[in-house]
Scaffold this motif. Structure first.
Motif, PDB file in Angstrom:
ATOM      1  N   ASP A   1       0.821  -1.211   0.000  1.00 14.86           N
ATOM      2  CA  ASP A   1       0.000   0.000   0.000  1.00 14.86           C
ATOM      3  C   ASP A   1       0.859   1.266   0.000  1.00 14.86           C
ATOM      4  O   ASP A   1       0.585   2.215  -0.731  1.00 14.86           O
ATOM      5  CB  ASP A   1      -0.945   0.012   1.199  1.00 14.86           C
ATOM      6  CG  ASP A   1      -1.982  -1.107   1.134  1.00 14.86           C
ATOM      7  OD1 ASP A   1      -2.266  -1.589   0.015  1.00 14.86           O
ATOM      8  OD2 ASP A   1      -2.481  -1.498   2.206  1.00 14.86           O
TER       9      ASP A   1
ATOM     10  N   ARG B   1       1.048   4.172  -3.026  1.00 12.49           N
ATOM     11  CA  ARG B   1       0.828   5.611  -2.758  1.00 12.49           C
ATOM     12  C   ARG B   1       2.030   6.436  -3.176  1.00 12.49           C
ATOM     13  O   ARG B   1       1.896   7.499  -3.771  1.00 12.49           O
ATOM     14  CB  ARG B   1       0.520   5.826  -1.290  1.00 12.49           C
ATOM     15  CG  ARG B   1      -0.915   5.665  -0.915  1.00 12.49           C
ATOM     16  CD  ARG B   1      -1.198   6.212   0.480  1.00 12.49           C
ATOM     17  NE  ARG B   1      -0.389   5.572   1.501  1.00 12.49           N
ATOM     18  CZ  ARG B   1      -0.698   4.445   2.126  1.00 12.49           C
ATOM     19  NH1 ARG B   1      -1.808   3.818   1.827  1.00 12.49           N
ATOM     20  NH2 ARG B   1       0.086   3.943   3.058  1.00 12.49           N
TER      21      ARG B   1
ATOM     22  N   ARG C   1       2.420   6.805  -7.011  1.00 14.15           N
ATOM     23  CA  ARG C   1       1.366   7.599  -7.648  1.00 14.15           C
ATOM     24  C   ARG C   1       1.688   9.093  -7.616  1.00 14.15           C
ATOM     25  O   ARG C   1       1.150   9.854  -8.393  1.00 14.15           O
ATOM     26  CB  ARG C   1       0.029   7.353  -6.969  1.00 14.15           C
ATOM     27  CG  ARG C   1      -0.686   6.179  -7.573  1.00 14.15           C
ATOM     28  CD  ARG C   1      -2.094   6.106  -7.059  1.00 14.15           C
ATOM     29  NE  ARG C   1      -2.174   4.852  -6.310  1.00 14.15           N
ATOM     30  CZ  ARG C   1      -2.771   4.715  -5.148  1.00 14.15           C
ATOM     31  NH1 ARG C   1      -3.397   5.712  -4.590  1.00 14.15           N
ATOM     32  NH2 ARG C   1      -2.787   3.553  -4.547  1.00 14.15           N
TER      33      ARG C   1
END
Length: 160
Positions: free
Chosen positions: A152, A156, A159
């Motif tokens: 995760d 993040r 991105r």
């Protein structure tokens, strides 16, 4: 958690350092070996002055030495370090193995893909980075929950 971002998320380059969990520090290992030696020595004290002591002593010392050797070997095999650097254009992963070998991978950040294999990898929730025609593992030494959180975090971070 045995990984952390060493720079704030808004800064570039972002750097993440990963290491295996070491539950027994050097001081704890020394205490454990000393306590084990003491516990093994207590029954042998009754044999002082007996010729049986000399028959038991090599096995007692071999047991303590074997345990010390196994703990040392485990400690050395956990000396893995991974460093992921994400700057504006590139992603660079550097892994230092226990024997000192260094493996490096880099890719254009735009093309870097994070993949999580829930059951197909060598460990559950196996996390890899893919790009530039190669797929490399990251954080395989982490626990399942830590690999899920790592996946995760990496998604993040890439991105941005």
């Amino acid at each position: 958690m045995p990984y952390k971002w060493t720079s704030p998320p808004q800064d570039t380059p972002q750097t993440m350092v990963l290491w295996p969990h070491n539950s027994l520090p050097a001081r704890g290992m020394a205490s454990f070996v000393l306590a084990t030696f003491t516990m093994i020595t207590i029954p042998v004290l009754g044999l002082l002055g007996s010729p049986i002591l000399w028959g038991m002593l090599p096995f007692t010392l071999a047991a303590v030495w074997g345990m010390y050797w196994a703990l040392q070997r485990n400690h050395k095999s956990r000396q893995i370090n991974e460093e992921l650097v994400l700057d504006d254009t590139m992603a660079h992963l550097r892994r230092t193995n226990p024997n000192g070998d260094v493996q490096e991978w880099d890719c254009d950040r735009y093309w870097t893909q994070v993949t999580k294999y829930d059951s197909e990898g060598p460990v559950p929730h196996y996390v890899t980075l893919r790009g530039k025609g190669r797929e490399v593992e990251i954080g395989a030494f982490l626990s399942e929950e830590e690999r899920i959180a790592l996946f995760d975090d990496l998604q993040r971070a890439l991105r941005r």
